[in-house]
Structure formats: structure tokens, C-alpha cells
Design a protein around this motif. Structure first.
Motif, short mmCIF file in Angstrom:
data_model
loop_
_atom_site.label_atom_id
_atom_site.label_comp_id
_atom_site.label_asym_id
_atom_site.label_seq_id
_atom_site.Cartn_x
_atom_site.Cartn_y
_atom_site.Cartn_z
N VAL A 2 0.85 -1.20 0.00
CA VAL A 2 0.00 0.00 0.00
C VAL A 2 0.88 1.24 0.00
N ASN A 3 0.58 2.19 -0.91
CA ASN A 3 1.30 3.46 -0.97
C ASN A 3 0.39 4.57 -0.42
N PHE A 24 -0.34 -10.36 -9.32
CA PHE A 24 -0.74 -9.17 -8.55
C PHE A 24 -1.91 -8.50 -9.25
N TRP A 25 -2.68 -7.81 -8.45
CA TRP A 25 -3.78 -7.04 -9.02
C TRP A 25 -4.01 -5.80 -8.15
N ASN A 26 -4.61 -4.80 -8.78
CA ASN A 26 -4.81 -3.49 -8.14
C ASN A 26 -5.96 -3.58 -7.13
N ILE A 27 -5.62 -3.36 -5.87
CA ILE A 27 -6.65 -3.38 -4.81
C ILE A 27 -6.82 -1.99 -4.19
N GLY A 77 -2.39 4.14 -3.81
CA GLY A 77 -2.16 2.95 -4.63
C GLY A 77 -1.95 1.73 -3.75
N ALA A 78 -2.50 0.55 -4.21
CA ALA A 78 -2.34 -0.67 -3.42
C ALA A 78 -2.41 -1.89 -4.36
N PHE A 79 -1.54 -2.86 -4.11
CA PHE A 79 -1.53 -4.10 -4.89
C PHE A 79 -1.47 -5.28 -3.92
N GLU A 80 -2.21 -6.36 -4.30
CA GLU A 80 -2.10 -7.62 -3.57
C GLU A 80 -1.24 -8.56 -4.40
N VAL A 81 -0.24 -9.17 -3.79
CA VAL A 81 0.74 -9.99 -4.50
C VAL A 81 0.73 -11.41 -3.94
N HIS A 82 0.69 -12.41 -4.84
CA HIS A 82 0.84 -13.82 -4.48
C HIS A 82 2.04 -14.37 -5.26
N ALA A 83 3.09 -14.84 -4.57
CA ALA A 83 4.30 -15.39 -5.21
C ALA A 83 4.37 -16.89 -4.92
N PHE A 84 4.71 -17.68 -5.98
CA PHE A 84 4.79 -19.14 -5.81
C PHE A 84 5.78 -19.69 -6.84
#
Length: 693
Positions: free
Chosen positions: A138-139, A165-168, A147-154
Motif C-alpha cells: 500500500v502506498n 498481482f492485481w490493483n486493490i 495505490g495498493a496491490f495484492e501480490v501472491h508469489a509461488f
């Protein structure tokens, strides 16, 4: 809903988020299968690729979620090197860049801003170990989410990983606003519950729906009372409900808000004066009135305090308005805050004309005193400036200005007209000078009296030695062969006897003049004593008749004197020299007034002097009337003012009559008036208390 305000999630939004997270987990598995089939980002796979790979590529390629892929490729220079190997179109759209330009670059070189976070290290860990990592980035700009992004790394293959990632931003902003609204709602609820004012809501037809604790207490209801059956009319006396029914509720429904003084009644039947606010709330969809709310404040104490304040204000205003001083309140911006009755009378301006305006605009005479006002404001100490010359109605006046600082802010300016005081002080100084001159005159009279006595004594001896019947005179004359008769004849022939008589008469007049001067200038050590006013008048007339100025410039002998004196008037307790000073001054003024007038054969210059008893013998009245030039009403009104004179410069000080008035009214508890008519003459009237028998 207003444009730009995100939709607040309802109860079903949690299901949507859970479904999305499930979709992410499924997509992770699909991407791993896709990578195993040979896809590394960029363009779609060749046509000879397996249908399975092409299917999963289409899912990743067309996903609305952005996707970055990295491979862990350490080398000698960078043993922790993580290389960017591809991205889908959604990543370009979400980030606003063409990600193809970053392929082959390390994560730090491709995205320098990420180097300042823990993301590169987390991505390396995912690529090497196969663990998953989730974060929300979150910025903020201040306290606002920008601005905010949710990130899933695998991990998608050994030493390879993908970050979806997508814009939340909208979701985060919505959540933040929801938290703020919930916080505001909790605060508002707490405020309403703790409020000392009655707060309630009702249906449009007037049935109560909600009543806060203060409302229960105000109406005399218990906390658990059922209010669902109460109507607005039940909580108000009839006259107050009529106001609400005819003004309050219609006003709120048409304007959204109504405020006014009403009253409520409690369960004991007591009426409580209140100030009420009625608000109408409309349905956001239909725009129709949905319900009413009201805030009611008990103003019983306020009304009592207001009445007390009004009483004190009237009391203070009466005090300030009864003062003879000018009182002006001034705030820190030099604007007028108070304007008492005295300044209204002098300026002709009402408080409504001047309140809130600059002091220099409404009272120009105070412009030169602004430094005094500002100094009092700065130092918080009273400041005074005395005997300031100002022009009021084309007349020079003297004022004292005192500035008092107020305890909170601003000052009070007090202006006193001290013209009479200044003139009185100057008059007293002049009186002291006159007393000094009187002392000098007394000394001179004593010095004149000694040789004058010798002259008169020797003249008497001379006359005795010229008498015929004195034996010693005859024997002395016989020794020179002459007789006293012959000597007498010679002296009569040469008018020596007549000359000696004139010398003796002149000497006696001089002796009387010196005696009167001594009596006039002498300060009585015993103070006021019973005096015969006709006798004082006689001595004064003799003094005037021997006055040099009167004899040589005004010739008092040409003025007829008419006496109307009651010899039986009672005595008056007075200081004789001061009363004689008054009489001398009035007679002198009358003489001057008659000299300035041209008389004919019929009318002669006449001075009328009257002394009689009045008020059943309790007072003695003295009148001195002339038929001189007289005075108009404007001059008569100011004749006793210090330094007011109609004579040319150098001919009078304007103090004579002022001193006379002071002596009669202040020092002898008497009265002194004047009546005059231009061309006909002037009459001065003095009344003095008679000495009780």
C-alpha cells in the motif's frame, strides 16, 4: 451513488474475495503445469505446442491479474541473481509499462524501487525453496491511500517463480473509508449517548423511534421505558407543539432544518424551556421524507443567566451612561466596541452608527492618541495624556485621555473635558498673582502713608502757626515789626491760605485712598466676619472715584449714581476684601460699558446701586445696573466663563467676572446672575445669606 465514491462491500463481498483467492490458488497450479510445458512469457506458444500448454497459456495471457515471472540464475558477480523472464499483458496495463524491456534484467535493475523493499529477497526465497508468499503493498500520500496491490508469489519450476498481482486500491480505499465511517459512527453514538441534550428520531407522523439517555432524563422516563407508543405531541406542552406543527416540522421538511425556542413537558407536568433543532431526512432513492430527528437543549439555566447578564449589562450601561466622561471601547483591531451616552451627545452618533468601525473614522480627535491606545494594549498598563488641545464647535477645549487595558483584549478609552479645570487652575494662578500685587500695593500704601502722615501733620502745625489768636505767633511777628493781621492779609491776598486748604484736602483724600487700599488688599486673618454691606459699598465707591484709570480714561465723575439702599439690611458673614473686590470689578465693568456708549442730552450715563433684604430677611440682594451698551444672549450666557472677554487683546484677561462668580458662589454660598439687553444696559444681581441675629 455519487461519482468517484467506491461501493461499500455488503455481506456477499466476502464470498467474492474468497472465490478470487481460490481462483488464484487454482491458477498457480495451472501456471506450474504451463511452465513445465515450456512457456516462459512473452508471446503465445507455437502451434506445435501441446494443446494442454496452449490452453493454460491462454488463461495466463488473458488473465486480468498481472503476472511477473523470474528465474534464479546466480553467477560469480551476483550469487543471488534473480532474472526477470516474462509478464502477461495485464501486467503492462496495471503498471503502465511495457515489461518486455525488462526481460533478462535482474529484479533490482528492472525495478529499482523494489530494491528498497523486502520483495526481491522474498521472491528469491520462493524461487529457491518453493514456499509461497503473500503480501499487500500500500502506498500513502500523507494519510490518503494512493495505490495498493495484492501480490501472491509461488514456485512454478525449480528456481523459477511467478508473482501474480492485481490493483486493490479501490478495495483498500473502501476498507479505509469503512473503518473511518465505523469509527465516526462509534464516536457519534458515544457522543449522542453522553450528550446532555435530548436527541431523538421519529416517523413523519410523529411517533418516536429513538430517544437518547438525556432525553429519557429530560422527560422523566426510566432508561428501559418503551417509547414506541410516544408521540411528539406527548413530549411538548400544547403551545410548543403548535409551534412545531405549524412552523418547525413544515420548515424542516421544506428547508431540511428548523431551529427555534420551544418547550418540553416531563412526566410530572413541569414545562422546561428549550431550544430545538428539527431536521428532515429524505430517502436517497426516492427523495421523499423518511424520518425526522431533533436535538433539544434545556435552556432554563441559560435563560436565567441571560436575564442576569442582561440585568448586569443594563446596570453597567447605566453606570457608563451616567458618567460625564466620554467612554469608548476599542478592540485589538482598533474597532469601536462601546459608545456611551456622553459621546453620543457630543458627536451626534448612535452606537448603531459606530460599532465595528475604526475609532479614527468615528472620532477623528483621537487619531493623534492612537499611540497611547496601542501602548496600553502592548504593555497592559493604563496610559494617560493630560490637557490635550482640541477644537470642538470652533472653540478650543482641553481634554484628558486615559486608556485602560481590559483583562482579555482591547481597551477602554476615557476622555474628560477639563477645560473648566484648566481655566480654574489658571484663574487661581492669576488670583495668586493678584494677591501678590495686593501685597505689594499694601506695602506701597504703608510706605506712602508714613510721609503722607508727616505732610498732614506738618501742614496742621503750619496752619496753627499762622493763626492770629495764638500769643506765640503774635510775639514772633512783633519781633519783625509786622502784625499777624498783616501777615494774614498778605496770605489771603496771595491765596496761600486757599492753597494750604487744598493741600490739606488732597492729603486727606490721599489718606482715605491709602486706607481703602489697605482695607482692600489686606487678607483677613479671622476669615469671614459679619459685615455691613452698605458700608462696604460706600468704601468701594470712594475707591472707584479715586481710581486713576477711571478718572483719566473713563472720568467716573461724569457718571450719575442713583442709590436705592435700605440701611436696615442685616449684616452678611463674608470676607470683606473679597466682597469689595467683587463690587469694584462689577462697578468698573459697568463704567466701561457706559463709556463705550454715546449718550445724548436726554439720557445720561447712570449707575444704579441697590441693596435690600429679601426672602424674609434671610438674604441680602445687591444690584448694580448700568445703561451702557449691553450684551446679547450668547455673550450673557458665557460672561462668567474664565478667560471669556469681549475686550480687545491686551485690554482684559477674561478672569475678572469669573473670579467674582467664584467668590460669590463657591466661597460665600451665594448666587450671582446677569440680565442684559443690547443697547439698553446690564444688571448684575448678587444674593448673599444674611447673618442670623
Amino acid at each position: 451513488m455519487s461519482k468517484g465514491i467506491p461501493h461499500l462491500p455488503n455481506g456477499n463481498d466476502n464470498v467474492s474475495i474468497e472465490s478470487l483467492q481460490q481462483e488464484v490458488r487454482s491458477l498457480k497450479q495451472q501456471l506450474q503445469q504451463l511452465m513445465n510445458s515450456g512457456f516462459h512469457g512473452g508471446s503465445p506458444p507455437e502451434s506445435n505446442s501441446s494443446p494442454h500448454a496452449a490452453h493454460w497459456f491462454q488463461i495466463a495471457y488473458h488473465s486480468p491479474m498481472g503476472m511477473h515471472m523470474y528465474q534464479y540464475l546466480p553467477n560469480e558477480t551476483d550469487p543471488e541473481r534473480l532474472v526477470f523472464i516474462g509478464a502477461n499483458p495485464a501486467a503492462d496495463t496495471l503498471l503502465g509499462v511495457d515489461n518486455q524491456q525488462f526481460i533478462g534484467k535482474s529484479i533490482e535493475d528492472a525495478f529499482p524501487l523494489l530494491a528498497q523493499t523486502d520483495i526481491p529477497e522474498q521472491y528469491r526465497n520462493v524461487a529457491k525453496t518453493g514456499t509461497t508468499w503473500h503480501t499487500e503493498h500500500v502506498n500513502y500520500n500523507g494519510t490518503q491511500i494512493v495505490g495498493a496491490f495484492e501480490v501472491h508469489a509461488f514456485q512454478i519450476a525449480p528456481n523459477q517463480m511467478a508473482a501474480m498481482f492485481w490493483n486493490i486500491t479501490q478495495r483498500k480505499q473502501t476498507e479505509e473509508k469503512l473503518r473511518e465511517n465505523q469509527h465516526r459512527l462509534r464516536r457519534l453514538t458515544d457522543i449522542i449517548d453522553r450528550s446532555v441534550d435530548m436527541v431523538s428520531t421519529s416517523t413523519i407522523d410523529g411517533t418516536l423511534q429513538y430517544l437518547n439517555p438525556a432525553g429519557h432524563r429530560m422527560l422523566g422516563l426510566s432508561e428501559d421505558s418503551n417509547i414506541s407508543t410516544l408521540k411528539i405531541s406527548d413530549a411538548h406542552p400544547d403551545w410548543a407543539f403548535d409551534i412545531l406543527k405549524n412552523e418547525g416540522i413544515p420548515g424542516a421538511m421544506s428547508n431540511g432544518l428548523w431551529q427555534g425556542e420551544t418547550a418540553v413537558k416531563n412526566t410530572e407536568g413541569n414545562t422546561i424551556p428549550t431550544y430545538q433543532t428539527v431536521m428532515c431526512h429524505k430517502d436517497p432513492d426516492t427523495g421523499e421524507a423518511a424520518y425526522l430527528s431533533t436535538i433539544i437543549r434545556d435552556i432554563s439555566d441559560s435563560l436565567r443567566s441571560q436575564k442576569e447578564i442582561q440585568r448586569l449589562q443594563r446596570f453597567m450601561a447605566d453606570i457608563l451612561n451616567s458618567m460625564p466622561s466620554v467612554i469608548i471601547g476599542v478592540d485589538e483591531a482598533d474597532r469601536v466596541t462601546h459608545w456611551n451616552l456622553r459621546v453620543q451627545e457630543l458627536s451626534g452618533k448612535t452606537p448603531q452608527d459606530v460599532l465595528g468601525k475604526p475609532i479614527t473614522e468615528v472620532s477623528p480627535n483621537l487619531t493623534a492618541q492612537m499611540d497611547l491606545i496601542h501602548k496600553a494594549m502592548e504593555t497592559r498598563t493604563p496610559q494617560t495624556r493630560r490637557q490635550i488641545k482640541v477644537v470642538y464647535e470652533r472653540e478650543m477645549r482641553f481634554i484628558d485621555v486615559t486608556v485602560y487595558p481590559l483583562s482579555d483584549s482591547g481597551v477602554v478609552v476615557r476622555v474628560d473635558d477639563v477645560t473648566e479645570k484648566v481655566h480654574m487652575e489658571e484663574m487661581l494662578v492669576q488670583t495668586e498673582k493678584m494677591q501678590s500685587v495686593g501685597g505689594l500695593a499694601a506695602g506701597m500704601a504703608h510706605e506712602i502713608n508714613n510721609p503722607l502722615a508727616a505732610i498732614l501733620q506738618n501742614l496742621q502745625v503750619l496752619c496753627t502757626r499762622l493763626e492770629v489768636d495764638v500769643p506765640k505767633n503774635r510775639s514772633a511777628a512783633a519781633r519783625f515789626d509786622i502784625t499777624m493781621e498783616q501777615m494774614r492779609q498778605y496770605m489771603e491776598e496771595r491765596k496761600i491760605i486757599e492753597m494750604l486748604d487744598r493741600i490739606r484736602n488732597a492729603g486727606l483724600r490721599a489718606s482715605d485712598l491709602v486706607s481703602n487700599m489697605l482695607s482692600f488688599s489686606r487678607q483677613s486673618s479671622a476669615g469671614a466676619t459679619p459685615q455691613n454691606i452698605p458700608e462696604l459699598m460706600k468704601k468701594t465707591i470712594e475707591l472707584v472715584q479715586n481710581d486713576y484709570n477711571l478718572n483719566h480714561q473713563y472720568d467716573f465723575r461724569k457718571i450719575q449714581i442713583a442709590y436705592d439702599i435700605d440701611p436696615s439690611v442685616p449684616q452678611v458673614v463674608c470676607e470683606p476684601n473679597k466682597i469689595q473686590q467683587v463690587l469694584l470689578n462689577l462697578i468698573t465693568n459697568s463704567t466701561h460699558a457706559m463709556v463705550d456708549k454715546t449718550f445724548d442730552e436726554i439720557e445720561k450715563a447712570t449707575l444704579k446701586i441697590g441693596i435690600r433684604q429679601i426672602n424674609d430677611g434671610n438674604s441680602v440682594e445687591i444690584t448694580i445696573t448700568d445703561n451702557g451698551v449691553g450684551m446679547d444672549e450668547a455673550v450673557s450666557r458665557r460672561i462668567f466663563e474664565p478667560f471669556f472677554t469681549t475686550k480687545p487683546v491686551g485690554k482684559g484677561t477674561g478672569l475678572g467676572l469669573a473670579i467674582c462668580y467664584f467668590i460669590i458662589t463657591q466661597q460665600h454660598s451665594g448666587q450671582m446672575t446677569v440680565e442684559s439687553e443690547p443697547g439698553k444696559g446690564t444688571s448684575f444681581r448678587i444674593q448673599l445669606p444674611a447673618h442670623p441675629d
